[in-house]
Every structure is written in structure tokens, then in C-alpha cells.
Design a protein around this motif. Sequence first.
Motif, PDB file in Angstrom:
ATOM      1  N   ASN A 140     -90.848 -68.850  -5.697  1.00  0.00           N
ATOM      2  CA  ASN A 140     -89.642 -68.018  -5.664  1.00  0.00           C
ATOM      3  C   ASN A 140     -89.901 -66.732  -4.904  1.00  0.00           C
ATOM      4  O   ASN A 140     -90.994 -66.178  -4.971  1.00  0.00           O
ATOM      5  N   ALA A 141     -88.879 -66.235  -4.217  1.00  0.00           N
ATOM      6  CA  ALA A 141     -88.907 -64.923  -3.573  1.00  0.00           C
ATOM      7  C   ALA A 141     -87.681 -64.161  -4.049  1.00  0.00           C
ATOM      8  O   ALA A 141     -86.674 -64.767  -4.417  1.00  0.00           O
ATOM      9  N   GLN A 142     -87.777 -62.874  -4.050  1.00  0.00           N
ATOM     10  CA  GLN A 142     -86.647 -62.037  -4.466  1.00  0.00           C
ATOM     11  C   GLN A 142     -85.740 -61.798  -3.266  1.00  0.00           C
ATOM     12  O   GLN A 142     -85.824 -60.779  -2.597  1.00  0.00           O
ATOM     13  N   LYS A 143     -84.895 -62.787  -2.979  1.00  0.00           N
ATOM     14  CA  LYS A 143     -83.986 -62.709  -1.842  1.00  0.00           C
ATOM     15  C   LYS A 143     -82.594 -63.129  -2.284  1.00  0.00           C
ATOM     16  O   LYS A 143     -82.426 -63.727  -3.339  1.00  0.00           O
ATOM     17  N   GLU A 144     -81.621 -62.845  -1.440  1.00  0.00           N
ATOM     18  CA  GLU A 144     -80.248 -63.260  -1.692  1.00  0.00           C
ATOM     19  C   GLU A 144     -80.008 -64.625  -1.037  1.00  0.00           C
ATOM     20  O   GLU A 144     -80.605 -64.935  -0.004  1.00  0.00           O
ATOM     21  N   PRO A 145     -79.104 -65.455  -1.590  1.00  0.00           N
ATOM     22  CA  PRO A 145     -78.899 -66.812  -1.070  1.00  0.00           C
ATOM     23  C   PRO A 145     -77.992 -66.875   0.158  1.00  0.00           C
ATOM     24  O   PRO A 145     -77.134 -66.020   0.366  1.00  0.00           O
ATOM     25  N   LEU A 146     -78.185 -67.937   0.926  1.00  0.00           N
ATOM     26  CA  LEU A 146     -77.260 -68.301   1.988  1.00  0.00           C
ATOM     27  C   LEU A 146     -76.246 -69.249   1.369  1.00  0.00           C
ATOM     28  O   LEU A 146     -76.619 -70.150   0.613  1.00  0.00           O
ATOM     29  N   LEU A 147     -74.967 -69.051   1.675  1.00  0.00           N
ATOM     30  CA  LEU A 147     -73.906 -69.854   1.072  1.00  0.00           C
ATOM     31  C   LEU A 147     -73.116 -70.636   2.116  1.00  0.00           C
ATOM     32  O   LEU A 147     -73.031 -70.239   3.278  1.00  0.00           O
ATOM     33  N   TYR A 148     -72.528 -71.741   1.647  1.00  0.00           N
ATOM     34  CA  TYR A 148     -71.660 -72.578   2.463  1.00  0.00           C
ATOM     35  C   TYR A 148     -70.294 -72.625   1.780  1.00  0.00           C
ATOM     36  O   TYR A 148     -70.202 -72.920   0.583  1.00  0.00           O
ATOM     37  N   HIS A 149     -69.240 -72.300   2.572  1.00  0.00           N
ATOM     38  CA  HIS A 149     -67.887 -72.299   2.020  1.00  0.00           C
ATOM     39  C   HIS A 149     -66.899 -72.533   3.155  1.00  0.00           C
ATOM     40  O   HIS A 149     -66.958 -71.847   4.187  1.00  0.00           O
ATOM     41  N   ARG A 150     -66.029 -73.510   2.971  1.00  0.00           N
ATOM     42  CA  ARG A 150     -64.994 -73.832   3.967  1.00  0.00           C
ATOM     43  C   ARG A 150     -65.582 -74.019   5.370  1.00  0.00           C
ATOM     44  O   ARG A 150     -65.058 -73.478   6.346  1.00  0.00           O
ATOM     45  N   ARG A 151     -66.681 -74.748   5.453  1.00  0.00           N
ATOM     46  CA  ARG A 151     -67.359 -75.078   6.710  1.00  0.00           C
ATOM     47  C   ARG A 151     -67.963 -73.865   7.408  1.00  0.00           C
ATOM     48  O   ARG A 151     -68.208 -73.874   8.616  1.00  0.00           O
ATOM     49  N   HIS A 152     -68.190 -72.786   6.648  1.00  0.00           N
ATOM     50  CA  HIS A 152     -68.834 -71.582   7.182  1.00  0.00           C
ATOM     51  C   HIS A 152     -70.063 -71.271   6.345  1.00  0.00           C
ATOM     52  O   HIS A 152     -70.098 -71.562   5.144  1.00  0.00           O
ATOM     53  N   ILE A 153     -71.056 -70.660   6.983  1.00  0.00           N
ATOM     54  CA  ILE A 153     -72.239 -70.216   6.245  1.00  0.00           C
ATOM     55  C   ILE A 153     -72.308 -68.701   6.312  1.00  0.00           C
ATOM     56  O   ILE A 153     -71.891 -68.086   7.285  1.00  0.00           O
ATOM     57  N   GLY A 154     -72.817 -68.097   5.239  1.00  0.00           N
ATOM     58  CA  GLY A 154     -72.918 -66.646   5.199  1.00  0.00           C
ATOM     59  C   GLY A 154     -73.527 -66.182   3.899  1.00  0.00           C
ATOM     60  O   GLY A 154     -74.077 -66.962   3.124  1.00  0.00           O
ATOM     61  N   GLN A 155     -73.398 -64.901   3.650  1.00  0.00           N
ATOM     62  CA  GLN A 155     -73.979 -64.315   2.451  1.00  0.00           C
ATOM     63  C   GLN A 155     -72.900 -63.804   1.516  1.00  0.00           C
ATOM     64  O   GLN A 155     -71.745 -63.666   1.907  1.00  0.00           O
ATOM     65  N   ILE A 156     -73.289 -63.544   0.289  1.00  0.00           N
ATOM     66  CA  ILE A 156     -72.379 -62.954  -0.689  1.00  0.00           C
ATOM     67  C   ILE A 156     -72.163 -61.498  -0.287  1.00  0.00           C
ATOM     68  O   ILE A 156     -73.138 -60.775  -0.053  1.00  0.00           O
ATOM     69  N   PRO A 157     -70.922 -61.053  -0.187  1.00  0.00           N
ATOM     70  CA  PRO A 157     -70.681 -59.639   0.153  1.00  0.00           C
ATOM     71  C   PRO A 157     -71.318 -58.712  -0.885  1.00  0.00           C
ATOM     72  O   PRO A 157     -71.304 -59.016  -2.084  1.00  0.00           O
ATOM     73  N   THR A 158     -71.882 -57.608  -0.432  1.00  0.00           N
ATOM     74  CA  THR A 158     -72.544 -56.694  -1.361  1.00  0.00           C
ATOM     75  C   THR A 158     -71.589 -56.164  -2.411  1.00  0.00           C
ATOM     76  O   THR A 158     -72.009 -55.845  -3.516  1.00  0.00           O
ATOM     77  N   SER A 159     -70.303 -56.089  -2.118  1.00  0.00           N
ATOM     78  CA  SER A 159     -69.330 -55.609  -3.103  1.00  0.00           C
ATOM     79  C   SER A 159     -69.260 -56.552  -4.321  1.00  0.00           C
ATOM     80  O   SER A 159     -68.850 -56.147  -5.394  1.00  0.00           O
ATOM     81  N   PHE A 160     -69.670 -57.797  -4.148  1.00  0.00           N
ATOM     82  CA  PHE A 160     -69.684 -58.757  -5.232  1.00  0.00           C
ATOM     83  C   PHE A 160     -70.608 -58.312  -6.360  1.00  0.00           C
ATOM     84  O   PHE A 160     -70.361 -58.557  -7.524  1.00  0.00           O
ATOM     85  N   TYR A 161     -71.691 -57.648  -6.010  1.00  0.00           N
ATOM     86  CA  TYR A 161     -72.701 -57.220  -6.986  1.00  0.00           C
ATOM     87  C   TYR A 161     -72.354 -55.900  -7.661  1.00  0.00           C
ATOM     88  O   TYR A 161     -73.011 -55.495  -8.598  1.00  0.00           O
ATOM     89  N   GLU A 162     -71.334 -55.213  -7.180  1.00  0.00           N
ATOM     90  CA  GLU A 162     -70.999 -53.882  -7.742  1.00  0.00           C
ATOM     91  C   GLU A 162     -70.038 -53.993  -8.885  1.00  0.00           C
ATOM     92  O   GLU A 162     -69.331 -54.888  -9.098  1.00  0.00           O
TER      93      GLU A 162
END
Length: 162
Positions: A140-162
Amino acid sequence: MTDKVTAFKQALGNYPTGVTVVTAYSDVNEPIGLTVNSFASVSIDPLLILWSLDKKSQLHPLFSNTDKFAVNILANDQTHLCTVFSSKIPDRFAQVKWSNSLHGLPILHDTLATLQCETYKKIDAGDHTIFIGHILEIDNAQKEPLLYHRRHIGQIPTSFYE
């Protein structure tokens, strides 16, 4: 395409998932790998995970003959790995940083996590095969995940964690 198939694809395409690259060695000792988002945990006792592969995939016969594999869970800065391993590039491993593990598996560098598995069971499931893996080792590493949604890849917006 039937209305039910279209609805199925729309519903599951709107379900965000993590992105993984499953790797192994072929029966001629060549590293193989592909991008997979059909990944899930199965059991804690024993530690089991699953992923599925379309029977029409060129890699299906190669993965069907392996007795172990690694699930490399991609971090949010690894879009390149997702793209390379979902492409038709002949030598995908020449494009990325990887090494051979102590369990004899090709492992991608700097991922969020790597699960090295022995094949526990293969299940025929319609036009796919479900591969269930018994986990041998977890990194394990302390990193944020890469996500797949609606045929796009990206990261969780930082506002999600606030």
C-alpha cells in the motif's frame, strides 16, 4: 442493441469505479497486462478479490493459462498507465516502469496498491470469465485513487474531502 442492454450500460457507466491494471506472465514468460475496472473484494477469510475479462479479449487465453496475477490499483497521477494498458500497443511494458516481484509477477511502479494473487478460481460468466485471486502479498502507498466514470478517467475533486 436492446433497450435493456442500453439501460444496463448507462446505469453501470454512471457508477464510478477505481482503475486497475492486472498483470501476469504468459506461458512463454512474457509480461502481459490490461486496464481493468471490473475489480472487487470478495472475502476477508480467506483474502479473496475478483476481476473479469471479456472472452473476446486477445489476452483472455493468456490470462486463462496463468496461475497467478497482480492487481495494480492506480493512483490519481497514473492516467498514462491506464491509457497504455487499454491500448493496442504491442509492448506495453516498454512504455512504463515495472519490475519483477519476489512472487514472480510483473509489478508496476508507484501505484496506490498492489495485490499479488494466486488464482483461486476461474468462473465462466456469460461473455466474460471471472478470475478470483487469493492474496499472497499487499503493498500500500498513501495516495489518492484514479477513477473511471462515464468513460472518463480522473481523480476525486479535493472539495470532496472537505
